[in-house]
Write a protein that holds these residues in place. Structure first.
Motif, short mmCIF file in Angstrom:
data_model
loop_
_atom_site.label_atom_id
_atom_site.label_comp_id
_atom_site.label_asym_id
_atom_site.label_seq_id
_atom_site.Cartn_x
_atom_site.Cartn_y
_atom_site.Cartn_z
N THR A 1 0.81 -1.21 0.00
CA THR A 1 0.00 0.00 0.00
C THR A 1 0.85 1.27 0.00
N THR A 2 2.00 1.18 -0.58
CA THR A 2 2.89 2.32 -0.61
C THR A 2 2.27 3.46 -1.41
N PRO A 3 2.10 4.63 -0.81
CA PRO A 3 1.55 5.77 -1.56
C PRO A 3 2.49 6.18 -2.68
N PRO A 4 1.96 6.69 -3.80
CA PRO A 4 2.81 7.10 -4.92
C PRO A 4 3.93 8.04 -4.53
N SER A 5 3.67 8.94 -3.57
CA SER A 5 4.70 9.90 -3.15
C SER A 5 5.91 9.23 -2.50
N LEU A 6 5.72 7.99 -2.03
CA LEU A 6 6.83 7.29 -1.37
C LEU A 6 7.45 6.20 -2.24
N LEU A 7 6.94 6.00 -3.45
CA LEU A 7 7.42 4.89 -4.27
C LEU A 7 8.93 4.93 -4.51
N ALA A 8 9.45 6.11 -4.82
CA ALA A 8 10.89 6.20 -5.10
C ALA A 8 11.71 5.80 -3.87
N ALA A 9 11.33 6.34 -2.71
CA ALA A 9 12.04 5.99 -1.48
C ALA A 9 11.87 4.52 -1.14
N MET A 10 10.63 4.02 -1.26
CA MET A 10 10.38 2.62 -0.95
C MET A 10 11.07 1.70 -1.95
N ALA A 11 11.16 2.14 -3.20
CA ALA A 11 11.82 1.31 -4.21
C ALA A 11 13.26 1.04 -3.79
N GLY A 12 13.93 2.08 -3.28
CA GLY A 12 15.30 1.88 -2.81
C GLY A 12 15.36 0.92 -1.64
N ILE A 13 14.40 1.02 -0.74
CA ILE A 13 14.34 0.11 0.40
C ILE A 13 14.06 -1.31 -0.07
N LEU A 14 13.13 -1.46 -1.03
CA LEU A 14 12.83 -2.79 -1.56
C LEU A 14 14.05 -3.41 -2.23
N VAL A 15 14.81 -2.60 -2.97
CA VAL A 15 16.02 -3.12 -3.60
C VAL A 15 17.00 -3.60 -2.53
N ASP A 16 17.12 -2.84 -1.43
CA ASP A 16 17.98 -3.27 -0.33
C ASP A 16 17.48 -4.58 0.27
N LEU A 17 16.15 -4.70 0.39
CA LEU A 17 15.57 -5.92 0.97
C LEU A 17 15.73 -7.13 0.05
N LEU A 18 15.93 -6.89 -1.25
CA LEU A 18 16.17 -8.01 -2.17
C LEU A 18 17.46 -8.75 -1.80
N ASN A 19 18.38 -8.04 -1.17
CA ASN A 19 19.66 -8.63 -0.78
C ASN A 19 19.68 -9.05 0.68
N ASP A 20 18.50 -9.12 1.30
CA ASP A 20 18.42 -9.50 2.70
C ASP A 20 18.97 -10.91 2.89
N PRO A 21 19.69 -11.16 3.98
CA PRO A 21 20.23 -12.50 4.22
C PRO A 21 19.15 -13.55 4.45
N ASP A 22 17.95 -13.14 4.83
CA ASP A 22 16.86 -14.10 5.00
C ASP A 22 16.11 -14.23 3.68
N GLU A 23 16.07 -15.41 3.14
CA GLU A 23 15.47 -15.66 1.83
C GLU A 23 13.99 -15.24 1.77
N ARG A 24 13.27 -15.41 2.88
CA ARG A 24 11.85 -15.04 2.90
C ARG A 24 11.65 -13.54 2.69
N VAL A 25 12.55 -12.74 3.24
CA VAL A 25 12.46 -11.29 3.08
C VAL A 25 12.76 -10.92 1.63
N ALA A 26 13.81 -11.50 1.07
CA ALA A 26 14.17 -11.21 -0.32
C ALA A 26 13.05 -11.62 -1.27
N GLU A 27 12.43 -12.77 -1.03
CA GLU A 27 11.33 -13.23 -1.89
C GLU A 27 10.12 -12.30 -1.77
N ALA A 28 9.82 -11.86 -0.56
CA ALA A 28 8.69 -10.95 -0.37
C ALA A 28 8.94 -9.62 -1.08
#
Length: 124
Positions: free
Chosen positions: A70-97
């Motif tokens: 439910t990320t608001p459009p105004s936060l997509l750019a900031a959240m996109a960076g966070i999501l990219v960071d989470l893609l490299n999370d050491p826990d596979e479940r976090v990266a998959e989510a």
């Protein structure tokens, strides 16, 4: 439900829809993992709080953040960076989510599908 600092979470607002952003920012400092996961799933999550939660040591908090659709459009750019960071999370479940989150920018999805390391597109 009661948070670790005695903050009451009535059942109808557990998803954070009616919790003001300033209250979410305060709750983001709570020690109770359940409270933090509710904050991470909130549609009123700010980029600042999301960024802090992305670094949380508990996998449940990072996973909740990675699944926030439910990320608001105004936060997509900031959240996109966070999501990219989470893609490299050491826990596979976090990266998959994070990879499954529809807020992930299309170029990052294309990188993942092509087997390339994901990169965050420039924001203009």
């Amino acid at each position: 439900d009661t948070g670790g600092d005695g903050v009451r979470f009535p059942t109808p607002v557990n998803n954070g829809e009616r919790v003001p952003a300033d209250v979410l920012a305060t709750l983001a400092h709570d020690r109770d993992i359940e409270v933090l996961t509710h904050v991470a799933r909130s549609p009123r999550l700010t980029a600042r709080v999301a960024s802090a939660l992305a670094e949380h040591p508990h996998v449940a908090v990072r996973h909740a953040l990675a699944t926030n659709e439910t990320t608001p459009p105004s936060l997509l750019a900031a959240m996109a960076g966070i999501l990219v960071d989470l893609l490299n999370d050491p826990d596979e479940r976090v990266a998959e989510a994070a990879a499954a989150n529809p807020s992930l920018p299309r170029p990052v999805m294309e990188d993942l599908l092509a087997g390339r390391p994901p990169s965050l597109p420039s924001v203009e």
